[in-house]
Design a protein around this motif. Structure first.
Motif, PDB file in Angstrom:
ATOM      1  N   GLN A 186       0.693  -1.251  -0.151  1.00  0.00           N
ATOM      2  CA  GLN A 186      -0.075   0.013   0.145  1.00  0.00           C
ATOM      3  C   GLN A 186       0.760   1.320  -0.073  1.00  0.00           C
ATOM      4  N   ALA A 187       2.108   1.141   0.706  1.00  0.00           N
ATOM      5  CA  ALA A 187       2.863   2.601   0.627  1.00  0.00           C
ATOM      6  C   ALA A 187       3.481   2.758  -0.744  1.00  0.00           C
ATOM      7  N   TRP A 188       3.578   1.959  -1.664  1.00  0.00           N
ATOM      8  CA  TRP A 188       4.065   2.455  -2.762  1.00  0.00           C
ATOM      9  C   TRP A 188       2.845   3.291  -3.739  1.00  0.00           C
ATOM     10  N   THR A 189       1.751   3.230  -3.594  1.00  0.00           N
ATOM     11  CA  THR A 189       0.631   4.098  -3.814  1.00  0.00           C
ATOM     12  C   THR A 189       0.201   5.184  -3.178  1.00  0.00           C
ATOM     13  N   MET A 190       0.509   5.367  -1.930  1.00  0.00           N
ATOM     14  CA  MET A 190       0.130   6.192  -0.922  1.00  0.00           C
ATOM     15  C   MET A 190       0.522   7.697  -1.266  1.00  0.00           C
ATOM     16  N   ARG A 191      -0.415   8.677  -1.310  1.00  0.00           N
ATOM     17  CA  ARG A 191      -0.235   9.911  -1.769  1.00  0.00           C
ATOM     18  C   ARG A 191       0.107  10.729  -0.427  1.00  0.00           C
TER      19      ARG A 191
ATOM     20  N   VAL B 182      -0.383  -7.834  -8.528  1.00  0.00           N
ATOM     21  CA  VAL B 182       0.740  -8.459  -7.417  1.00  0.00           C
ATOM     22  C   VAL B 182       0.079  -8.540  -5.992  1.00  0.00           C
ATOM     23  N   ALA B 183      -1.121  -7.944  -5.979  1.00  0.00           N
ATOM     24  CA  ALA B 183      -1.729  -8.101  -4.442  1.00  0.00           C
ATOM     25  C   ALA B 183      -3.273  -7.541  -4.629  1.00  0.00           C
ATOM     26  N   THR B 184      -4.193  -7.941  -3.725  1.00  0.00           N
ATOM     27  CA  THR B 184      -5.559  -7.395  -3.505  1.00  0.00           C
ATOM     28  C   THR B 184      -5.686  -7.045  -1.988  1.00  0.00           C
ATOM     29  N   GLN B 185      -6.366  -6.033  -1.548  1.00  0.00           N
ATOM     30  CA  GLN B 185      -6.684  -5.871  -0.214  1.00  0.00           C
ATOM     31  C   GLN B 185      -8.169  -5.562  -0.111  1.00  0.00           C
ATOM     32  N   ARG B 186      -8.705  -6.239   1.026  1.00  0.00           N
ATOM     33  CA  ARG B 186     -10.152  -5.912   1.203  1.00  0.00           C
ATOM     34  C   ARG B 186      -9.984  -4.994   2.367  1.00  0.00           C
ATOM     35  N   TRP B 187     -10.459  -3.719   2.139  1.00  0.00           N
ATOM     36  CA  TRP B 187     -10.461  -2.704   3.416  1.00  0.00           C
ATOM     37  C   TRP B 187     -11.714  -2.300   3.853  1.00  0.00           C
ATOM     38  N   ARG B 188     -11.903  -2.420   5.011  1.00  0.00           N
ATOM     39  CA  ARG B 188     -12.976  -2.201   5.700  1.00  0.00           C
ATOM     40  C   ARG B 188     -13.203  -1.194   6.642  1.00  0.00           C
TER      41      ARG B 188
END
Length: 340
Positions: free
Chosen positions: A75-80, A169-175
């Motif tokens: 997630q860090a690679w796409t955080m603004r 490369v990855a999936t993230q289910r974010w709630r």
């Protein structure tokens, strides 16, 4: 909404349901490719000493072509950055985008948010030079639920991470829980610069933001309500750790107990916070990294001292901030000569 059925509430529900299955963030590339300096900083910050993240020879010895990035960094690679997150010009204003969903939830009174859980599935390790993009789709929006924080809705999105070739490369289910804050009673008078003391005849201070309490840290906040500062201890190797977590970083044991801190320490580092301002705090706000005599560190407000008087290494003693009937937090103040 309020548990009753009406054309207005049905229309609102329909507008919410229309977001389910919708892409709310189109493919958005990270600002920088995967790179060794960020990997090194992450590993140091997390205390992760796995050599495959920083040592080419050690990584090759495991059969890898070279160093890899920690999987949890995805997630860090796409955080603004902060400015890109809050600047109006940078916000997603596309019709039907994430900002439109947030605006619709705000319209229903769900103006506060807390993350509840994150599930990650990794397909491959990232290596320096990979350029990651993320796309986000709404998976579900729950009916209104009653929670300890207030009435709210659980919003689940799925983030899909792809590399420069479009490979998954990855999936993230974010709630997250989007909720209406409960009405707070008049808070107790507060002693700390970490919260504003009410003056006679003045409006009560704003309610202090709620911490994210979960199964791993609830014991800590429960002890704090009793004005006890506890430190998690591994029941297998005896190592102390903070912040709380389910697993010992030294021996990986899942067994733990706690010890109570004596409340003495020294100032390891600090910042003087001026912005962004929140009405529950007075400014300038001193935020300290305190190293306890027991050896662990924690972040807390620093009270009873002006910013220009603060010195790294100064001895500190524990005090308590009763923010409201439901929340007590440790604060620290300079130790008097007889206390140090």
């Amino acid at each position: 909404m309020d548990g009753t059925s009406s054309p207005a509430s049905e229309a609102y529900e329909e507008r919410l349901r229309a977001f389910v299955g919708r892409e709310v963030t189109g493919p958005t590339p990270g600002q920088d490719p995967v790179n060794q300096p960020m990997i090194r900083h992450w590993a140091e910050a997390m205390g992760d000493r796995n050599p495959v993240y920083t040592d080419e020879r050690a990584a090759r010895a495991t059969g890898r072509p070279g160093v890899v990035a920690p999987a949890s960094m995805v997630q860090a690679w796409t955080m603004r950055g902060y400015a890109a997150t809050v600047a109006p010009a940078a916000r997603d204003t596309a019709p039907g985008g994430f900002a439109a969903l947030v605006a619709l939830l705000d319209e229903g009174g769900y103006t506060s948010v807390v993350a509840t859980d994150s599930e990650l599935e990794f397909r491959r390790e990232l290596v320096p030079g990979d350029h990651i993009a993320v796309q986000e789709t709404v998976e579900s929006i729950s009916p209104e639920k009653k929670t300890a924080l207030g009435a709210g809705r659980f919003v689940t999105t799925v983030k899909t991470y792809r590399d420069q070739a479009g490979g998954l490369v990855a999936t993230q289910r974010w709630r997250t829980l989007r909720f209406r804050p409960r009405e707070a009673g008049r808070p107790r008078a507060e002693r700390s610069t970490g919260g504003s003391a009410a003056q006679p005849g003045a409006e009560p201070p704003a309610r202090r933001p709620r911490p994210a309490v979960n199964r791993d840290n609830a014991f800590w906040f429960e002890a704090a309500r009793e004005h006890r500062l506890v430190i998690q201890r591994c029941a297998s190797c005896g190592a102390l750790r903070h912040p709380p977590g389910p697993c010992c970083p030294e021996c990986s044991s899942l067994w733990w107990d706690t010890v109570e801190s004596g409340g003495r320490g020294h100032l390891y580092s600090y910042v003087v916070n001026h912005h962004p301002r929140h009405p529950a705090f007075t400014y300038p706000l001193l935020v300290a990294v305190v190293e306890l005599a027991e050896g662990t560190r924690l972040i807390a407000n620093l009270d009873g001292v002006a910013p220009e008087e603060v010195r790294v290494g100064m001895p500190l003693v524990l005090d308590w901030l009763d923010a409201d009937p439901d929340l007590s937090l440790p604060v620290f103040r300079p130790a008097a000569t007889e206390e140090s």
